[in-house]
Design an enzyme around this catalytic site. Structure first.
Site, PDB file in Angstrom:
ATOM      1  N   ASP A 183       0.818  -1.215   0.000  1.00 44.68           N
ATOM      2  CA  ASP A 183       0.000   0.000   0.000  1.00 44.68           C
ATOM      3  C   ASP A 183       0.853   1.267   0.000  1.00 44.68           C
ATOM      4  O   ASP A 183       2.055   1.227   0.279  1.00 44.68           O
ATOM      5  CB  ASP A 183      -0.881   0.041   1.258  1.00 44.68           C
ATOM      6  N   TYR A 227       6.459 -10.126   6.408  1.00 45.58           N
ATOM      7  CA  TYR A 227       6.292  -8.718   6.750  1.00 45.58           C
ATOM      8  C   TYR A 227       6.686  -8.504   8.205  1.00 45.58           C
ATOM      9  O   TYR A 227       6.420  -9.360   9.063  1.00 45.58           O
ATOM     10  CB  TYR A 227       4.825  -8.279   6.584  1.00 45.58           C
TER      11      TYR A 227
END
Length: 297
Positions: free
Chosen positions: A60, A124
């Site tokens: 994002d 992540y």
């Protein structure tokens, strides 16, 4: 006739100034995506084929990467030999100039290789700084690179208990953003790692005060849209005592994105894509092309 050489590149970026990893529509070019800048750099190598980059992991706006990956084809003019991997990395970084994007390494791969579908796992890491009343109090080395909380402590034990509930194969629909642009993607994912550990910072030994840092690590073959930020926000809420471990379990079992509490999603700027893994065999270039079908996500 030789096929067009295909390359896999690994690259990193500070996502603050970019509109996410993916290419943006022409009418939004006031803030480009990482893909736009990488494709511009590839075009400056003057390939004879149209340039199209396939990114493994779409992050994002504001999310960072220490290791993202993508593949593309590059046929040089006048039958010149394909770029060597080291020369390609150097050339792309030269053309990226002052952008906060850097190619770290490249591999020549087979012409049926796909950066997204061949990835075995993605990791992540979400960074959290405690006891910070305002982001301006962070050292420059961590500015826009972690989520600042006023809390001086979190109930890490409860967070780890809650994280263990997320590990395994589940329907993670409750942790998918309502505005997901890929509703057809199955919400069933296998989360291999959900871990909470103390973090570190270069500035700790060079700053006037100690800042407690925590890192939440998640590994899976693939994730739903904003799944990591929602899982992080929920675990932090458990650490703050505003969400109980049983409530997080109920949320997971609800399998409903509308059940996710408002205002709990963690902000983008603390999130890093840190690793995209492939099988060693996929990174070995072979002149032969395989008819083996690509796995689905």
């Amino acid at each position: 006739m030789h096929c067009c050489p295909r390359y896999l590149i690994f690259f990193q970026y500070i996502g603050s100034r970019y509109s996410g990893a993916a290419k943006v529509p022409p009418h939004q070019l006031w803030k480009k995506g990482i893909q736009d800048h990488l494709e511009d750099a590839i075009k400056k190598l003057r390939p004879i084929n149209p340039v199209s980059l396939w990114i493994s992991s779409r992050t994002d706006t504001g999310v960072h990467a220490l290791c993202n990956s993508a593949h593309f084809d590059l046929q040089r003019r006048d039958n010149k030999a394909p770029f060597t991997e080291d020369v390609l990395v150097e050339a792309l970084n030269f053309h990226l100039g002052t952008e906060q994007i850097r190619v770290t390494h490249a591999h020549r791969v087979s012409d049926n290789f796909h950066a997204r579908f061949r990835a075995d796992s993605r990791t992540y890491v979400y960074r959290i700084a405690l006891g910070i009343s305002h982001r301006s109090l962070l050292p420059l080395t961590d500015h826009d690179l972690c989520w600042t909380l006023r809390n001086t402590e979190l109930d890490v034990g409860a967070m780890r208990t809650a994280a263990a509930l997320l590990v395994g194969t589940h329907n993670f629909n409750s942790f998918r953003a309502v505005s997901s642009d890929m509703p057809h993607v199955s919400p069933v994912k296998t989360l291999d790692v959900a871990d909470v550990q103390p973090g570190s910072s270069f500035s700790h030994t060079h700053f006037h005060r100690n800042i407690p840092l925590w890192e939440l690590t998640f590994t899976s073959r693939s994730f739903l849209y904003r799944q990591v930020r929602r899982m992080t926000g929920a675990l932090v809420a458990v650490g703050q005592g505003t969400l109980s471990v049983p409530q997080l379990k109920d949320l997971l079992e609800a399998q409903d994105s509308l059940a996710f509490p408002q205002g709990v999603t963690a902000p983008a700027h603390g999130l890093f894509l840190t690793r995209v893994n492939y099988r060693d065999a996929d990174l070995q270039f072979s002149q032969r092309t395989s008819d083996e079908p690509l796995p689905s996500t």
